[in-house]
Structures are given as structure tokens and as C-alpha cells.
Scaffold this motif. Sequence first.
Motif, PDB file in Angstrom:
ATOM      1  N   GLY A 163      10.711 -10.892  -0.642  1.00  0.00           N
ATOM      2  CA  GLY A 163      10.338 -10.833  -2.043  1.00  0.00           C
ATOM      3  C   GLY A 163       8.904 -11.285  -2.273  1.00  0.00           C
ATOM      4  N   PRO A 164       8.409 -11.171  -3.514  1.00  0.00           N
ATOM      5  CA  PRO A 164       9.150 -10.609  -4.648  1.00  0.00           C
ATOM      6  C   PRO A 164       9.324  -9.107  -4.488  1.00  0.00           C
ATOM      7  N   GLY A 165      10.468  -8.614  -4.933  1.00  0.00           N
ATOM      8  CA  GLY A 165      10.747  -7.211  -4.765  1.00  0.00           C
ATOM      9  C   GLY A 165      10.536  -6.426  -6.045  1.00  0.00           C
ATOM     10  N   ALA A 166      10.758  -5.121  -5.950  1.00  0.00           N
ATOM     11  CA  ALA A 166      10.618  -4.227  -7.089  1.00  0.00           C
ATOM     12  C   ALA A 166      11.900  -3.430  -7.249  1.00  0.00           C
ATOM     13  N   ALA A 167      12.150  -2.987  -8.473  1.00  0.00           N
ATOM     14  CA  ALA A 167      13.364  -2.234  -8.754  1.00  0.00           C
ATOM     15  C   ALA A 167      13.268  -0.796  -8.269  1.00  0.00           C
ATOM     16  N   THR A 168      12.036  -0.274  -8.152  1.00  0.00           N
ATOM     17  CA  THR A 168      11.852   1.116  -7.723  1.00  0.00           C
ATOM     18  C   THR A 168      10.857   1.184  -6.576  1.00  0.00           C
ATOM     19  N   TRP A 169      10.986   2.260  -5.787  1.00  0.00           N
ATOM     20  CA  TRP A 169      10.058   2.462  -4.684  1.00  0.00           C
ATOM     21  C   TRP A 169       8.669   2.808  -5.203  1.00  0.00           C
ATOM     22  N   ARG A 170       8.598   3.536  -6.318  1.00  0.00           N
ATOM     23  CA  ARG A 170       7.293   3.849  -6.893  1.00  0.00           C
ATOM     24  C   ARG A 170       6.531   2.558  -7.210  1.00  0.00           C
ATOM     25  N   GLU A 171       7.207   1.613  -7.831  1.00  0.00           N
ATOM     26  CA  GLU A 171       6.551   0.347  -8.177  1.00  0.00           C
ATOM     27  C   GLU A 171       6.140  -0.412  -6.924  1.00  0.00           C
ATOM     28  N   ALA A 172       7.027  -0.487  -5.942  1.00  0.00           N
ATOM     29  CA  ALA A 172       6.737  -1.252  -4.728  1.00  0.00           C
ATOM     30  C   ALA A 172       5.570  -0.638  -3.962  1.00  0.00           C
ATOM     31  N   PHE A 173       5.601   0.678  -3.762  1.00  0.00           N
ATOM     32  CA  PHE A 173       4.541   1.318  -2.985  1.00  0.00           C
ATOM     33  C   PHE A 173       3.212   1.276  -3.732  1.00  0.00           C
ATOM     34  N   THR A 174       3.238   1.464  -5.024  1.00  0.00           N
ATOM     35  CA  THR A 174       2.004   1.365  -5.807  1.00  0.00           C
ATOM     36  C   THR A 174       1.384  -0.017  -5.670  1.00  0.00           C
ATOM     37  N   THR A 175       2.219  -1.040  -5.678  1.00  0.00           N
ATOM     38  CA  THR A 175       1.723  -2.412  -5.491  1.00  0.00           C
ATOM     39  C   THR A 175       1.106  -2.578  -4.110  1.00  0.00           C
ATOM     40  N   MET A 176       1.723  -2.007  -3.091  1.00  0.00           N
ATOM     41  CA  MET A 176       1.199  -2.114  -1.733  1.00  0.00           C
ATOM     42  C   MET A 176      -0.177  -1.472  -1.617  1.00  0.00           C
TER      43      MET A 176
END
Length: 330
Positions: A163-176
Motif C-alpha cells: 500500500g497505499p493501494g488504489a481502487a482501479t488499475w487506471r488510478e494505480a498505473f497513472t500514479t506510477m
Amino acid sequence: MESVTKNRQSVATLRTLIARAYGADRVPTGDEFADEITEGWFNVAYCITLGDGERVVLKIAPPAGVAVLTREVGMMRAELEAMRLVSTRTSVPVPRVDHIDLTHEVVDADLFFMEYVDADNFGFAAADGRLSAEVVATATRELGAMNREINSIVGPHFGPLLGPGAATWREAFTTMVEDTLVDGERVGIDLGRHPDAFRAVLADHADALDGVTVPRLVEVDLWTKNSMIRDGRIVAILDHERAIYGDPLMEAGLTGLDMPAFGDPSDFMTGFGLGALDADQRTRRRLYSLYLALIMVVETKYRGHTDTEVYDFGRRELDALMERFAAGEG
């Protein structure tokens, strides 16, 4: 590989760490008991011969004061979690972890000891011509199958394992991607384009990310040089620190689809159980290659590289991928 992130230690300190891990009676005598494993790019690793002759491996995270990429903060703890998940929830072989020290009482960083795997590094043995073409193909398919089994582990969120995690892959990958761009801006790296150009490409193709709805364990860096082979079979998977919960199409074995310098991925794909990609899958895979190329360029500043070989390679790949997106090949 040389890097300012390598937290090398004195013989005296290594003896202290061995005593804490294995007991005073197994501390070796003399000064020739530790050999640095030099192939890694981030952590320092030693092959250590204990006093009773057993060989083990010690990995030490970077010094506390050395700047690292955002994705690399606390990365050793992520590796330990990935190893725990793979060892307890799959049949994929990983080294046994003997001792973990997160106290920073002796060294200013996380560290752990694990078993030494008496085998050849698959990638280096193949590159040196020590394996037949048939063995390389068979083992690559085996690696793909193991990777797919790892992907069967489902996580509680998208993004970093801890974590911290994201609810969607779009959000997680955009953050990366954003973290990497900000890391680059922080050190003034030349990406060949304004960072907003990369943000625009991601925004234009982000809809393809919405097809990923299950957060699966993704190794990210599982390729031949992070695996060990003996008698034609893969006997251990190494270096799990970059693992995340995300899209299996991000796996390193598929990189050659967009970056031919990484080799033909056909055998890996066969073992992985992946055929032709549909349009959204191709777009996602190309975004993942773009992200990898960004990291390759940005991290050269953080590693303190004095030559430009890695930077130049990363820039060529980055430029080629951006040109393909510009040509509408998303």
C-alpha cells in the motif's frame, strides 16, 4: 553493475550481521568469506560462506541517505512480501528466507539473509552459449508458466503490495507513471520531450486500462537473468522487489513485443498461455513498455552512472515508443 545505491559493508560489520542471523558459532574466520554478487543494479548482495561451510546470500537495501525513485522507497519490504506470497500460495520455487533485520541497528537499511541456490543464472548461461537452443526454449516456456501461476494470486488493491493501494488499475498505473515523471523532473533528466507529452499519451489511452478489473500479483522484473537453472529446469526465481498488484500483461517476459532488443517473447508467451493480443491489450502493453523506458532513463541519475550507455539505450526506446503512439499505433 555499479550504483551509488549499493550499501557495501566492512568485513567486521558482515561478521556482526552473520552472528545476529545464524549465531556466533557460525561466524567465519579470516577475511575471505564474502563475495559480492555484482550483477544487480540496486541492492548490494553478498554470497557468504558461513563458518561451517554453508553458503548463504545477504541482501542489503540502499543507505538511508541515498535518493531513490519513489517506486523504490521501502522496496526490500515489498520483496519480502512477494517472496512470502509466492512461496506460500504457489508451487514456484523461491529461495528460503533465513533471517530478516528491519531494525537498522547495525546497518542503516533493511536487510535479509536467504539460501544460496546452487545453479546457473539462466540469462547469463544462455547468453554465454552454455545452454542449447532447445534447453533455452523449454526453460523460457517454463518461466512463462511459472509467471502465470504467480499471477493467479489476487491482491486486495491495485498498486504497491504494502500500500497505499488504489481502487482501479487506471488510478494505480497513472500514479506510477506520474511518480516517475516527477522523479525525473526532480533531478533534471532530459527525456527528449516535456513531461506533459508523456502525460498526454497516457491520458489519451487510459481507457484501455479499465479492462483490468482484478488486481493480480505481477512480478514486473521476472526475466531470464532473474531466474536460476539446473539440469535444464528453472529451480529458483530471484529479485521480487518490484512486484505489484496489477495487470499480468506488464510482465517483463512480454517486453519484446514492443522493444525487440529484449528478445523474441514467443516461447515465454507459449508458457504464459497468451496468444494474439486484442486492441486494448496491445495499447496497455505499449503503455507498460513506455513506462519501462521512462524508468530506464530516469533511474540513471539516481544510480550515479558515469557513462551514458543505459541512458542512451533508454532514450532510443523511449523515442521509438513515443513515435509509434504519435503514428496512431496505440
